[in-house]
Design a protein around this motif. Structure first.
Motif, PDB file in Angstrom:
ATOM      1  N   ASN A  90     -11.983  -6.301  28.477  1.00 35.49           N
ATOM      2  CA  ASN A  90     -11.592  -5.629  29.722  1.00 35.49           C
ATOM      3  C   ASN A  90     -12.149  -6.372  30.935  1.00 35.49           C
ATOM      4  N   ALA A  91     -13.420  -6.799  30.815  1.00 30.77           N
ATOM      5  CA  ALA A  91     -14.040  -7.502  31.950  1.00 30.77           C
ATOM      6  C   ALA A  91     -13.224  -8.748  32.289  1.00 30.77           C
ATOM      7  N   LYS A 100     -10.018  -9.172  31.552  1.00 29.76           N
ATOM      8  CA  LYS A 100      -8.697  -8.717  32.017  1.00 29.76           C
ATOM      9  C   LYS A 100      -8.716  -8.300  33.485  1.00 29.76           C
ATOM     10  N   PHE A 101      -9.786  -7.591  33.869  1.00 25.51           N
ATOM     11  CA  PHE A 101      -9.788  -6.989  35.201  1.00 25.51           C
ATOM     12  C   PHE A 101     -10.630  -7.766  36.213  1.00 25.51           C
ATOM     13  N   ASP A 133     -19.123  -7.167  35.460  1.00 19.21           N
ATOM     14  CA  ASP A 133     -18.170  -8.178  35.954  1.00 19.21           C
ATOM     15  C   ASP A 133     -18.069  -8.135  37.475  1.00 19.21           C
ATOM     16  N   ILE A 142     -13.431  -0.006  39.830  1.00 21.83           N
ATOM     17  CA  ILE A 142     -12.687   1.216  39.501  1.00 21.83           C
ATOM     18  C   ILE A 142     -12.898   2.215  40.636  1.00 21.83           C
ATOM     19  N   HIS A 162      -6.033   6.832  29.772  1.00 23.22           N
ATOM     20  CA  HIS A 162      -6.302   6.809  31.218  1.00 23.22           C
ATOM     21  C   HIS A 162      -6.303   5.369  31.720  1.00 23.22           C
ATOM     22  N   HIS A 184      -3.979  -5.462  38.120  1.00 21.79           N
ATOM     23  CA  HIS A 184      -4.140  -5.578  36.674  1.00 21.79           C
ATOM     24  C   HIS A 184      -3.082  -4.803  35.892  1.00 21.79           C
ATOM     25  N   THR A 187      -3.120  -0.215  26.370  1.00 19.15           N
ATOM     26  CA  THR A 187      -2.672   1.100  25.916  1.00 19.15           C
ATOM     27  C   THR A 187      -3.450   2.221  26.582  1.00 19.15           C
ATOM     28  N   LEU A 242      -6.309   2.999  25.450  1.00 18.84           N
ATOM     29  CA  LEU A 242      -7.057   3.621  24.348  1.00 18.84           C
ATOM     30  C   LEU A 242      -8.401   2.938  24.109  1.00 18.84           C
ATOM     31  N   GLY A 243      -8.515   1.702  24.641  1.00 14.98           N
ATOM     32  CA  GLY A 243      -9.702   0.890  24.343  1.00 14.98           C
ATOM     33  C   GLY A 243     -11.017   1.586  24.664  1.00 14.98           C
ATOM     34  N   LEU A 244     -11.117   2.171  25.865  1.00 13.45           N
ATOM     35  CA  LEU A 244     -12.392   2.783  26.249  1.00 13.45           C
ATOM     36  C   LEU A 244     -12.649   4.083  25.485  1.00 13.45           C
ATOM     37  N   ALA A 245     -11.564   4.808  25.137  1.00 13.83           N
ATOM     38  CA  ALA A 245     -11.743   6.040  24.340  1.00 13.83           C
ATOM     39  C   ALA A 245     -12.299   5.668  22.965  1.00 13.83           C
ATOM     40  N   SER A 251     -17.554  -3.997  38.061  1.00 16.10           N
ATOM     41  CA  SER A 251     -17.945  -2.839  37.242  1.00 16.10           C
ATOM     42  C   SER A 251     -19.035  -3.253  36.265  1.00 16.10           C
TER      43      SER A 251
HETATM   44  P1  ADP Z   1      -6.492  -0.689  28.620  1.00 18.51           P
HETATM   45  O1  ADP Z   1      -7.409  -1.810  28.988  1.00 18.51           O
HETATM   46  O2  ADP Z   1      -5.741  -0.932  27.363  1.00 18.51           O
HETATM   47  O3  ADP Z   1      -5.629  -0.224  29.748  1.00 18.51           O
HETATM   48  P2  ADP Z   1      -8.914   0.811  28.353  1.00 18.51           P
HETATM   49  O4  ADP Z   1      -9.132   2.166  27.782  1.00 18.51           O
HETATM   50  O5  ADP Z   1      -9.692  -0.310  27.783  1.00 18.51           O
HETATM   51  O6  ADP Z   1      -7.367   0.565  28.253  1.00 18.51           O
HETATM   52  O7  ADP Z   1      -9.191   0.878  29.897  1.00 18.51           O
HETATM   53  C1  ADP Z   1      -8.643   1.944  30.638  1.00 18.51           C
HETATM   54  C2  ADP Z   1      -8.510   1.581  32.082  1.00 18.51           C
HETATM   55  O8  ADP Z   1      -9.808   1.458  32.658  1.00 18.51           O
HETATM   56  C3  ADP Z   1      -7.867   0.252  32.326  1.00 18.51           C
HETATM   57  O9  ADP Z   1      -6.462   0.354  32.306  1.00 18.51           O
HETATM   58  C4  ADP Z   1      -8.390  -0.105  33.701  1.00 18.51           C
HETATM   59  O10 ADP Z   1      -7.648   0.578  34.680  1.00 18.51           O
HETATM   60  C5  ADP Z   1      -9.797   0.482  33.682  1.00 18.51           C
HETATM   61  N1  ADP Z   1     -10.817  -0.544  33.326  1.00 18.51           N
HETATM   62  C6  ADP Z   1     -11.413  -0.743  32.140  1.00 18.51           C
HETATM   63  N2  ADP Z   1     -12.324  -1.720  32.197  1.00 18.51           N
HETATM   64  C7  ADP Z   1     -12.322  -2.164  33.476  1.00 18.51           C
HETATM   65  C8  ADP Z   1     -13.060  -3.161  34.185  1.00 18.51           C
HETATM   66  N3  ADP Z   1     -14.004  -3.907  33.593  1.00 18.51           N
HETATM   67  N4  ADP Z   1     -12.775  -3.308  35.498  1.00 18.51           N
HETATM   68  C9  ADP Z   1     -11.849  -2.554  36.123  1.00 18.51           C
HETATM   69  N5  ADP Z   1     -11.134  -1.599  35.511  1.00 18.51           N
HETATM   70  C10 ADP Z   1     -11.358  -1.399  34.200  1.00 18.51           C
END
Ligand code: ADP
Length: 551
Positions: free
Chosen positions: A301-302, A304-305, A337, A342, A355, A362, A368, A370-373, A396
């Motif tokens: 995620n870090a 990606k975002f 990162d 957020i 969520h 981004h 999906t 679902l990653g953070l859940a 973040s």
């Molecule tokens: P996904 O990455 O598949 O959308 P996640 O559950 O991993 O799903 O993350 C949910 C949301 O949280 C992301 O869509 C993004 O909006 C936000 N997010 C997660 N990690 C970060 C991050 N490091 N910086 C900014 N936003 C983030």
């Protein structure tokens, strides 16, 4: 709207008045007083003026006889009466008809008796000589309060029913997601194989244009597989079916390996990844595969975002003494990162399923939600916590905690298993008995070898496949979890005791003593903490109490 009955009043007041009238008319009051004049005064006042339905009795005995046959909403009794006095009557009613409201009338100088009546269950008291207005208002208040309580209880019952239904639907949904994901994965794997075969040229030469389409197909197959895996993982976490294989882990090496495996993705955006973990850091105790998954999700995620040329810093350190007070003795791992951040209004919900923060650059990145859940579920399965600090436009920091692998650690595996089995018993509405078994040597501490022998013997006595036997390393005791009610647990306990009697465990120079403590859900304990506390109490009080047993 104008009231049909009273010009100028609102429709709502009309309804309110109507319901108060109904409410008064519906209530039956039993008045007990040995003085005829007072009985007849109260009868007239309460029925004609206030509109209650009134019954009379001249003694406590007569009142109890009436109560046996009929139901009253309120009992209004005098204190001083020949035979049974008001206090005795109130005590008796609290025993035989606790749902009936009582009020006592007392003369001056008997305030102590009035207070005593309240202690014994009376809702209110009135001082004689009675003031009619006050009498009626106080009776109405007591009855209204009871009505409010009944309504609240009705709401609570309805809520509980709705909750049960939601829980049932949630289980059904998880099962459906799990089955559907499973069923979809197999044909998807076959499609992927076929596409790869065609791409490799095995089925004939592939031209440039075809290769382009095949590569798009394969990319999307991989994406779909990831989504299915996420759904499957989440449904396993939610239903408590996730299996964890705990072991001691050297965290620094694991983080460095993970960072370097994700480096190509970071390099593609010129993002620098740094790892700052001291070599002194104690090891952690957990499932390496799952901790890798947590790290992959957070670092992924870090990357990606975070826009091009950003930085990611991964740190791990022992929590400070202050933090340990809230989180226990744990290691905290942070992934920080310099990305898009957020918005504050999303922070609370960011770990919820699906969520995603809408409307920023981004969103072009697939995901999906679902990653953070899943990450949160995996951290919690390790009895850890996860949180995020973030500032839009600046970056973040996601931080999660993991248990230590030191010998004196609390036993996360035991907690995890108890958690899982307890939830399973609740869902299946079956019994669960926790056995705590301890071997005590005459002097000195319990040796590992002795515990090994005990473990073997206990294992022989647990005959069901589903029975689980664990060690609580810190206290050197065994813990067994069996699907057994109190009677079943008694049988298992006798089996263990007979086995030990037949083949005693020899300690240093003397026979070691075995102690067993059991507790059964739901017959004896309704919560995990209660189950553990009771079993431990029955085992014997010498053990240090389990202060932060986070059940
Ligand atoms: P996904 O990455 O598949 O959308 P996640 O559950 O991993 O799903 O993350 C949910 C949301 O949280 C992301 O869509 C993004 O909006 C936000 N997010 C997660 N990690 C970060 C991050 N490091 N910086 C900014 N936003 C983030």
């Amino acid at each position: 709207m104008q009231s049909p009955g009273s010009p100028g009043g609102t429709f709502e007041t009309f309804c309110e008045n109507l319901s108060i009238e109904n409410f008064i008319m519906k209530n039956r009051i039993l008045v007990i007083d040995d003085e005829k004049e007072i009985r007849s005064f109260l009868s007239k006042a309460l029925s004609r003026i206030a509109g209650f339905r009134v019954e009379l009795a001249e003694s406590g005995q007569e009142a109890l006889q009436k109560l046996e046959k009929e139901t009253f909403d309120l009992i209004l009794t005098d204190l001083k009466m020949p035979g049974m006095d008001g206090l005795q009557l109130i005590t008796e009613i609290a025993k035989v008809k606790p749902e009936t409201l009582t009020m006592m009338m007392t003369g001056h100088g008997t305030i102590d008796s009035a207070l005593e009546a309240m202690k014994r269950g009376a809702s209110d008291y009135l001082m004689k000589p009675l003031n009619l207005d006050e009498l009626i208002v106080r009776i109405q208040k007591v009855l209204e309060e009871k009505q409010r309580f009944v309504r609240l209880k009705d709401f609570a019952d309805q809520l509980e029913k709705a909750n049960q239904e939601l829980r049932r639907l949630d289980v059904m949904k998880s099962e459906f997601v799990s089955i559907a994901s499973h069923e979809l994965r197999t044909p998807l794997a076959a499609i992927k194989n076929s596409v790869q075969l065609v791409r490799s040229g095995t089925a004939g030469k592939v031209n440039e244009n075809q290769e382009k389409f095949l590569s798009t197909a394969e990319r999307n197959i991989n994406r779909l597989t990831n989504i299915l895996n996420d759904l499957l993982n989440l449904s396993k976490i939610e239903s408590g079916r996730i299996e964890l294989n705990f072991e001691n882990i050297e965290l620094k090496g694991m983080i460095e390996l993970m960072a370097s495996s994700l480096k190509p993705h970071a390099d593609a955006k010129s993002i620098q990844i740094d790892v700052e973990v001291s070599g002194e850091i104690p090891g952690v105790y957990g499932d390496p595969e799952k901790i890798n998954q947590i790290l992959t999700n957070l670092i992924g995620n870090a990357i990606k975002f975070t826009p091009e040329k950003g930085n990611i810093l991964i740190t791990a350190k022992l929590l400070s003494n202050d933090q340990q007070r809230s989180y226990g003795e744990r290691i905290a791992v942070s992934v920080k990162d310099t990305g898009i951040g957020i918005p504050p209004e999303h922070l609370d919900a960011i770990f919820e399923k699906f969520h995603q923060v809408e409307g920023s650059l981004h969103r072009s990145v697939s995901g999906t939600g679902l990653g953070l859940a899943i990450t949160k579920g995996l951290v919690e399965a390790h009895q850890g916590k996860i949180w995020v600090e973030s500032e839009p436009g600046k970056g973040s920091a996601f931080t999660f905690t993991l248990p230590l692998s030191k010998a004196e650690r609390r036993d996360p595996h035991f907690r995890f298993t108890l958690d899982k089995e307890f939830r399973r018993a609740q869902e299946k509405e079956s019994s669960l008995t926790l056995f705590l078994i301890q071997v005590i040597e005459e002097k000195g501490e319990v040796k590992e070898a002795l515990l090994d022998r005990l473990e073997m013997k206990v294992k022989q006595c647990l005959c069901r496949k589903a029975d689980i036997l664990l060690r609580r390393e810190r206290e050197k005791i065994l813990a067994a979890l069996c699907e057994a009610n109190v009677a079943g647990a008694q049988v298992i306990r006798q089996r263990i005791e007979m086995e030990i009697q037949k083949h005693p465990i020899e300690g240093q120079g003397a026979t070691a003593v075995i102690k067993v403590g059991t507790a059964t859900y739901p017959e004896e304990a309704l919560s995990k903490a209660e189950l553990f506390r009771l079993a431990k109490e029955r085992l014997g009080g010498e053990n240090e109490p389990e202060k932060d047993f986070g059940c």
